[in-house]
Design an enzyme around this catalytic site. Structure first.
Site, PDB file in Angstrom:
ATOM      1  N   PHE B  17       0.804  -1.222   0.000  1.00  8.56           N
ATOM      2  CA  PHE B  17       0.000   0.000   0.000  1.00  8.56           C
ATOM      3  C   PHE B  17       0.831   1.264   0.000  1.00  8.56           C
ATOM      4  O   PHE B  17       1.980   1.255   0.425  1.00  8.56           O
ATOM      5  CB  PHE B  17      -0.937  -0.004   1.205  1.00  8.56           C
ATOM      6  CG  PHE B  17      -2.206  -0.719   0.868  1.00  8.56           C
ATOM      7  CD1 PHE B  17      -3.326  -0.012   0.480  1.00  8.56           C
ATOM      8  CD2 PHE B  17      -2.251  -2.095   0.863  1.00  8.56           C
ATOM      9  CE1 PHE B  17      -4.476  -0.661   0.110  1.00  8.56           C
ATOM     10  CE2 PHE B  17      -3.399  -2.762   0.500  1.00  8.56           C
ATOM     11  CZ  PHE B  17      -4.515  -2.045   0.133  1.00  8.56           C
ATOM     12  N   CYS B  18       0.210   2.342  -0.439  1.00 13.06           N
ATOM     13  CA  CYS B  18       0.818   3.663  -0.409  1.00 13.06           C
ATOM     14  C   CYS B  18       1.384   3.910   0.969  1.00 13.06           C
ATOM     15  O   CYS B  18       0.656   3.711   1.936  1.00 13.06           O
ATOM     16  CB  CYS B  18      -0.230   4.734  -0.731  1.00 13.06           C
ATOM     17  SG  CYS B  18       0.261   6.413  -0.316  1.00 13.06           S
ATOM     18  N   PRO B  19       2.616   4.307   1.147  1.00 13.98           N
ATOM     19  CA  PRO B  19       3.596   4.655   0.120  1.00 13.98           C
ATOM     20  C   PRO B  19       4.583   3.531  -0.170  1.00 13.98           C
ATOM     21  O   PRO B  19       5.665   3.800  -0.669  1.00 13.98           O
ATOM     22  CB  PRO B  19       4.315   5.835   0.774  1.00 13.98           C
ATOM     23  CG  PRO B  19       4.356   5.442   2.221  1.00 13.98           C
ATOM     24  CD  PRO B  19       3.137   4.592   2.496  1.00 13.98           C
ATOM     25  N   GLY B  20       4.213   2.293   0.114  1.00 11.87           N
ATOM     26  CA  GLY B  20       5.127   1.155  -0.001  1.00 11.87           C
ATOM     27  C   GLY B  20       5.868   1.045  -1.321  1.00 11.87           C
ATOM     28  O   GLY B  20       7.101   1.045  -1.340  1.00 11.87           O
ATOM     29  N   ASP B  44      -1.085  -0.425  -6.456  1.00 11.23           N
ATOM     30  CA  ASP B  44      -1.590   0.795  -5.822  1.00 11.23           C
ATOM     31  C   ASP B  44      -1.649   1.909  -6.863  1.00 11.23           C
ATOM     32  O   ASP B  44      -0.639   2.264  -7.462  1.00 11.23           O
ATOM     33  CB  ASP B  44      -0.645   1.164  -4.669  1.00 11.23           C
ATOM     34  CG  ASP B  44      -0.978   2.501  -4.057  1.00 11.23           C
ATOM     35  OD1 ASP B  44      -2.059   2.621  -3.485  1.00 11.23           O
ATOM     36  OD2 ASP B  44      -0.166   3.436  -4.187  1.00 11.23           O
TER      37      ASP B  44
END
Lengths: 137, 80
Positions: B17-20, B44
């Site tokens: 997920f953001c910011p992954g 994402d």
């Protein structure tokens, strides 16, 4: 000189802590140096023995169960993991608030190793005063 | 196909997920050598814009953002 971001984490609810750690990551992605000052309820969540955080802000009332189950299902990383990742990638420093630590009898040894140092407000403001971005979350 | 440039490094951040995905890409970028091509897979949708913007802003070369049927592939070349 590199741009600086200064962020105060005050709330201990998962929604705000997640937003804060994601914004720290965004600042890192923008090449900023980030100083984070952790106080009050956010500092309580930074204690090693804080346990699982299931607190959410009032707007989430009634939705807690649903939100946490969606987050679990979609394997959303915890706010601590997001913050840790930002620290690995960029120039991020996380400080504990000395006032609140004293008030609650919390020592540096009681806090997550992410907390680099426990400092006073004046030292943080000195770091923050020439920031491009300041946030209180 | 013209967009089939072989990357030196593939970062599979699908499901992250953001910011992954963006952070994974920056990590890979830091470890890469000048001239290396890096591809990031992401599910994402925010990453599509964020990663492309980061690549341009950091002065690197955006090779492309490809829709891979269920995920995006963002490919960059490290030039600095």
């Amino acid at each position: 000189m590199v741009d600086k971001a200064s962020i105060v984490l005050e709330s201990g609810t998962v929604d705000k802590l997640m937003a804060g750690s994601i914004i720290v990551s965004g600042a890192v992605a923008n090449g900023m140096e980030v100083n984070v000052f952790v106080t009050f309820w956010a500092l309580m969540e930074m204690r090693k023995n804080a346990g699982e955080n299931t607190k959410l802000g009032v707007e989430a009332k009634g939705m807690e169960k649903q939100l946490f189950s969606i987050m679990k299902e979609k394997k959303v990383p915890s706010w601590k993991d997001t913050l840790k990742q930002a620290m690995e990638v960029g120039d991020v420093h996380v400080y504990g608030c000395a006032m609140f630590a004293d008030l609650m009898g919390i020592g540096k040894e009681d806090l997550d190793p992410m907390i680099e140092e426990v400092i006073g407000v004046s030292q943080f403001v000195d770091m923050a005063k020439d920031s491009k971005m300041t946030l209180f979350i | 196909m013209a967009d089939e440039i072989k990357p030196d490094k593939v970062v599979d951040a699908r499901g992250s997920f953001c910011p992954g995905p963006l952070m994974e890409m920056i990590k890979a970028y830091k470890q890469a050598k000048i001239g290396d091509v890096i591809s990031v897979y992401s599910t994402d949708s925010g990453t599509k814009k964020d990663a492309a913007a980061w690549i341009s802003k950091s002065g690197n070369q955006l090779i492309g953002v490809f829709d891979r049927n269920g995920y995006y592939e963002i490919t960059m070349k490290k030039v600095k």
